[in-house]
Structure formats: structure tokens, C-alpha cells
Design a protein around this motif. Structure first.
Motif, PDB file in Angstrom:
ATOM      1  N   UNK A  92     -29.381  36.025  73.992  1.00  0.00           N
ATOM      2  CA  UNK A  92     -29.507  37.479  73.946  1.00  0.00           C
ATOM      3  C   UNK A  92     -28.270  38.106  73.323  1.00  0.00           C
ATOM      4  N   UNK A  93     -28.439  39.330  72.861  1.00  0.00           N
ATOM      5  CA  UNK A  93     -27.363  40.021  72.155  1.00  0.00           C
ATOM      6  C   UNK A  93     -26.400  40.726  73.103  1.00  0.00           C
ATOM      7  N   UNK A  94     -26.647  40.609  74.409  1.00  0.00           N
ATOM      8  CA  UNK A  94     -25.800  41.274  75.392  1.00  0.00           C
ATOM      9  C   UNK A  94     -24.736  40.351  75.946  1.00  0.00           C
ATOM     10  N   UNK A  95     -24.920  39.919  77.203  1.00  0.00           N
ATOM     11  CA  UNK A  95     -23.924  39.088  77.862  1.00  0.00           C
ATOM     12  C   UNK A  95     -23.710  37.766  77.137  1.00  0.00           C
ATOM     13  N   UNK A  96     -24.764  37.195  76.578  1.00  0.00           N
ATOM     14  CA  UNK A  96     -24.624  35.900  75.902  1.00  0.00           C
ATOM     15  C   UNK A  96     -23.652  35.960  74.739  1.00  0.00           C
ATOM     16  N   UNK A  97     -23.580  37.097  74.068  1.00  0.00           N
ATOM     17  CA  UNK A  97     -22.731  37.201  72.886  1.00  0.00           C
ATOM     18  C   UNK A  97     -21.272  36.912  73.220  1.00  0.00           C
ATOM     19  N   UNK A  98     -20.831  37.318  74.401  1.00  0.00           N
ATOM     20  CA  UNK A  98     -19.436  37.122  74.789  1.00  0.00           C
ATOM     21  C   UNK A  98     -19.208  35.874  75.624  1.00  0.00           C
ATOM     22  N   UNK A  99     -20.271  35.233  76.084  1.00  0.00           N
ATOM     23  CA  UNK A  99     -20.104  34.093  76.985  1.00  0.00           C
ATOM     24  C   UNK A  99     -20.696  32.796  76.446  1.00  0.00           C
ATOM     25  N   UNK A 100     -21.452  32.861  75.352  1.00  0.00           N
ATOM     26  CA  UNK A 100     -22.027  31.673  74.729  1.00  0.00           C
ATOM     27  C   UNK A 100     -21.651  31.688  73.251  1.00  0.00           C
ATOM     28  N   UNK A 101     -20.691  30.868  72.895  1.00  0.00           N
ATOM     29  CA  UNK A 101     -20.084  30.894  71.576  1.00  0.00           C
ATOM     30  C   UNK A 101     -20.536  29.692  70.756  1.00  0.00           C
ATOM     31  N   UNK A 102     -21.011  29.937  69.554  1.00  0.00           N
ATOM     32  CA  UNK A 102     -21.388  28.868  68.633  1.00  0.00           C
ATOM     33  C   UNK A 102     -20.152  28.462  67.833  1.00  0.00           C
ATOM     34  N   UNK A 103     -19.849  27.166  67.827  1.00  0.00           N
ATOM     35  CA  UNK A 103     -18.646  26.640  67.185  1.00  0.00           C
ATOM     36  C   UNK A 103     -19.048  25.751  66.014  1.00  0.00           C
ATOM     37  N   UNK A 104     -18.657  26.106  64.819  1.00  0.00           N
ATOM     38  CA  UNK A 104     -18.994  25.327  63.625  1.00  0.00           C
ATOM     39  C   UNK A 104     -17.887  24.301  63.394  1.00  0.00           C
ATOM     40  N   UNK A 105     -18.038  23.169  64.031  1.00  0.00           N
ATOM     41  CA  UNK A 105     -16.945  22.203  64.097  1.00  0.00           C
ATOM     42  C   UNK A 105     -16.552  21.606  62.754  1.00  0.00           C
ATOM     43  N   UNK A 106     -17.454  21.557  61.798  1.00  0.00           N
ATOM     44  CA  UNK A 106     -17.159  20.948  60.495  1.00  0.00           C
ATOM     45  C   UNK A 106     -16.942  21.990  59.409  1.00  0.00           C
ATOM     46  N   UNK A 107     -16.629  23.221  59.794  1.00  0.00           N
ATOM     47  CA  UNK A 107     -16.561  24.297  58.799  1.00  0.00           C
ATOM     48  C   UNK A 107     -15.562  23.993  57.684  1.00  0.00           C
ATOM     49  N   UNK A 108     -14.400  23.463  58.029  1.00  0.00           N
ATOM     50  CA  UNK A 108     -13.391  23.211  57.002  1.00  0.00           C
ATOM     51  C   UNK A 108     -13.883  22.212  55.963  1.00  0.00           C
ATOM     52  N   UNK A 109     -14.555  21.147  56.416  1.00  0.00           N
ATOM     53  CA  UNK A 109     -15.081  20.153  55.469  1.00  0.00           C
ATOM     54  C   UNK A 109     -16.139  20.766  54.570  1.00  0.00           C
ATOM     55  N   UNK A 110     -16.999  21.596  55.154  1.00  0.00           N
ATOM     56  CA  UNK A 110     -18.032  22.252  54.361  1.00  0.00           C
ATOM     57  C   UNK A 110     -17.403  23.225  53.358  1.00  0.00           C
ATOM     58  N   UNK A 111     -16.365  23.907  53.797  1.00  0.00           N
ATOM     59  CA  UNK A 111     -15.657  24.833  52.906  1.00  0.00           C
ATOM     60  C   UNK A 111     -15.095  24.111  51.683  1.00  0.00           C
ATOM     61  N   UNK A 112     -14.504  22.965  51.923  1.00  0.00           N
ATOM     62  CA  UNK A 112     -13.912  22.230  50.804  1.00  0.00           C
ATOM     63  C   UNK A 112     -14.961  21.889  49.755  1.00  0.00           C
ATOM     64  N   UNK A 113     -16.150  21.502  50.197  1.00  0.00           N
ATOM     65  CA  UNK A 113     -17.214  21.180  49.244  1.00  0.00           C
ATOM     66  C   UNK A 113     -17.644  22.423  48.476  1.00  0.00           C
ATOM     67  N   UNK A 114     -17.793  23.540  49.174  1.00  0.00           N
ATOM     68  CA  UNK A 114     -18.287  24.748  48.510  1.00  0.00           C
ATOM     69  C   UNK A 114     -17.228  25.363  47.597  1.00  0.00           C
ATOM     70  N   UNK A 115     -15.973  25.317  48.010  1.00  0.00           N
ATOM     71  CA  UNK A 115     -14.908  25.886  47.180  1.00  0.00           C
ATOM     72  C   UNK A 115     -14.693  25.085  45.901  1.00  0.00           C
TER      73      UNK A 115
END
Length: 338
Positions: A92-115
Motif C-alpha cells: 500500500x501507498x501508506x504505512x508500507x511506503x515507509x516500512x517496506x523498502x525495496x532494495x535494488x542490490x545489483x544497481x551498481x552493476x546494472x548501472x555500469x552496463x547501461x552507462x
């Protein structure tokens, strides 16, 4: 030259395709994520399918491209435009937004490919639109150092958006990046009344602390401006509020100030208006008249506020001595002795 689309599936901040179909009792994000809990905050570790998102024009933000290590934000700002993105994950867009966080653990590796993709043309990327990239979860995951190094190695310009003093942890990395590319930052300070901050930004640092971050970054050679966002109609839009905020931004050495009046897209609208009805019921009819069913306030009102802020910024000298980025001499390029 601009590229026409990101090097991967097209997405926009806060509006990403569902990870998997939801079941009857579990958020769909849980079907794919590794779930961990820290101090009452649930983190969903997921792989980033796309690192760089195109910012939709409807967001009315001064950025074309964005990347975010996190979706959701422990600051829990009632007005956050990224709230609706949680709905696409079965949250939900309410309480979940501040208490359930999505973490993109491989973001840096993906960034390197896209950059490094030939389809990418080295445009500036804003970090942290779908959740503060230096929120408390970053103390655990420490994704940003690798993200900053990815931009540094690609010599690609970027700007950091944050309300958190944790950004100062990476000050040396930001300075190293500034030797090879343009690095800027912006702190969000829509108002300087801390009583209002406690009501609508319960998990964020105080406005004073954010302005201290701005001053520290500028003193370290990282040009930092202030996103005067959001300006809350009928709450922080008085002449006194606007003047106090611009004056304090000027005192912090802000190189720019960008006024952004509160936007109320789906997700943020329900959460903010429920607070308004509870705390300021007399303002609800005036908000309904000002916004109607649109996510943005009346254009004439927004223009009037922008004109006031720009006039104050000029009076206080904001931006008149803005630092200009210049590539520094690298260690491999020694000065010629004559």
C-alpha cells in the motif's frame, strides 16, 4: 545527442511493472524478493532489471533521467510522489511506503552496463527519486559507494537528491568523482518550520540539519542547491514562510533554489489529504478548489509562488556566484615545465 529510450525495458520512477502476479495473501514483491527485517523495517532485496529510468514530463521535475537504489523511504513524507509505486508491488501507498523498502542490490552493476551502452549519451542522472538514496537502509546495504564509483568510472555526470546527513559519509567519493565529471547535489527544504516537518516529514532530518548538509557540500566543492519542495498551499506559502526559507538557503550557500508546489498524484493524494482532514479540516474545501481532481495546483497559483521565490532568490543573491565545474588535471597529465 539524446537517446530515445533507456538501454533496457522502458520504466519511469515509481511506476514499474509488477515483479510477479500477486497471490491472495502475499504482496507480489515477496514472490521474488529475499526478505529481511531490520529494526522493524522490512527490506525486499530484488535485482534491478533497469537502472536508469526516464523521468516523465508530468512529474514536472528538473531532471530527465533517474536511478534509485531504493523504492520506498523511511522518512515517510506524507506528500511523497513516489508512494503510488508501492501499489505496483502489491503494497500500500501508506504505512508500507515507509516500512517496506525495496532494495535494488545489483544497481551498481546494472548501472555500469547501461552507462557503457552505445545507446547512452552521457546525460546527467538524478539519484534518489523513488526513495532517499541515503535513508537509514543505506547504512546496512551501503549501495551508494558502488553507485558513485560506477558514475566516476564512466565519467558520467550525476546529481544526488537527499534529506539525509549520511551523504557526508561519501564526501571523499563525491570529490573524487568531481575530478572527472560534473557532480552536484540538492537537498529538499520546502520550509524551515520544524513543527511542520515533524507533522509531514516525520522521519526526515530537520530543515536546519539539511541546510548544514548543503553548506558542508558546498564548502567541500560539491555544488549543492535547495529544492524548495514541497511548498504546502495555505500552510507554508505565506510571505514570511517563503522569505525565511530562501534566506536560510542563501545563508547555507545554496547555489540554486527550485520552488516546487505540492503535487498530489494518486497515492500521495490519499495519504496527504487524510492527514489534512484530521489536522486542518478547514483547509480541505480550499484544497479541493485549488486542485480539483488534478495532481497539480491551479497554474496561476503555482506561477505566483514561483515568481515570489525567484524574486527572493535574486534579492538574497542565490546563484549569482554559483560554482562552475571544471575538469581537474588527472595524475597522468603532468604540467609541462618551461
Amino acid at each position: 545527442m539524446r537517446r530515445d529510450a533507456p538501454p533496457g525495458p522502458a520504466t519511469v520512477p515509481g511506476v514499474q511493472q509488477s515483479l510477479l502476479d500477486a497471490g491472495p495473501s502475499r504482496p507480489r514483491v515477496e514472490r521474488q524478493a529475499v526478505t529481511r527485517t531490520f529494526d522493524g523495517i522490512t527490506c525486499y532485496e530484488v535485482p534491478a532489471r533497469v537502472a536508469i529510468d526516464q523521468v516523465p514530463e508530468a512529474a514536472e521535475l528538473p531532471y530527465l533521467w533517474a536511478a534509485s537504489p531504493y523504492r520506498g523511504c523511511e522518512a515517510g513524507c506524507r506528500y511523497c510522489m513516489a508512494r503510488r509505486g508501492h501499489r505496483y508491488l502489491g503494497l500500500d501507498a501508506g504505512e508500507d511506503f515507509a516500512s517496506r523498502i525495496v532494495v535494488k542490490t545489483n544497481l551498481a552493476d546494472r548501472l555500469r552496463r547501461e552507462l557503457s551502452s552505445p545507446r547512452w549519451h552521457g546525460e546527467t542522472v538524478a539519484l534518489g527519486l523513488t526513495g532517499d538514496c541515503y535513508q537509514p537502509a543505506e547504512e546496512t546495504y551501503q549501495l551508494m559507494p558502488r553507485v558513485v564509483r560506477a558514475f566516476t568510472d564512466a565519467a558520467n555526470p550525476f546529481t544526488v537528491l537527499t534529506k539525509s546527513p549520511l551523504v557526508l559519509r561519501d564526501l571523499d567519493l563525491l570529490r573524487d568523482a568531481a575530478k572527472v565529471t560534473q557532480v552536484t547535489a540538492a537537498v529538499s527544504v520546502g520550509f524551515v518550520d520544524d513543527r511542520i516537518r515533524r507533522a509531514v516529514e516525520p522521519g526526515a532530518a530537520s530543515p536546519q540539519r539539511r541546510l548544514e548538509i548543503c553548506a558542508t557540500l558546498n564548502d567541500a566543492g560539491i555544488p549543492c542547491g535547495v529544492l524548495m519542495a514541497p511548498i504546502l498551499p495555505l500552510i507554508t506559502d505565506s510571505a514570511d514562510h517563503l522569505q525565511a526559507t530562501v534566506r536560510r538557503a542563501a545563508d547555507a550557500g545554496a547555489v540554486s533554489i527550485t520552488p516546487i508546489v505540492l503535487r498530489l498524484p494518486s497515492g500521495a493524494r490519499e495519504w496527504y489529504m487524510s492527514w489534512l482532514e484530521r489536522e486542518h479540516p478547514g483547509l480541505v474545501p480550499r484544497y479541493q478548489a485549488l486542485y480539483g481532481k488534478a495532481p497539480t495546483a491551479d497554474p496561476a497559483y503555482r506561477q505566483r509562488i514561483a515568481d515570489q521565490v525567484h524574486g527572493l532568490a535574486e534579492a538574497y543573491g542565490i546563484g549569482q556566484a554559483a560554482r562552475r565545474w571544471r575538469r581537474r588535471r588527472t595524475p597522468t597529465k603532468q604540467l609541462t615545465l618551461v
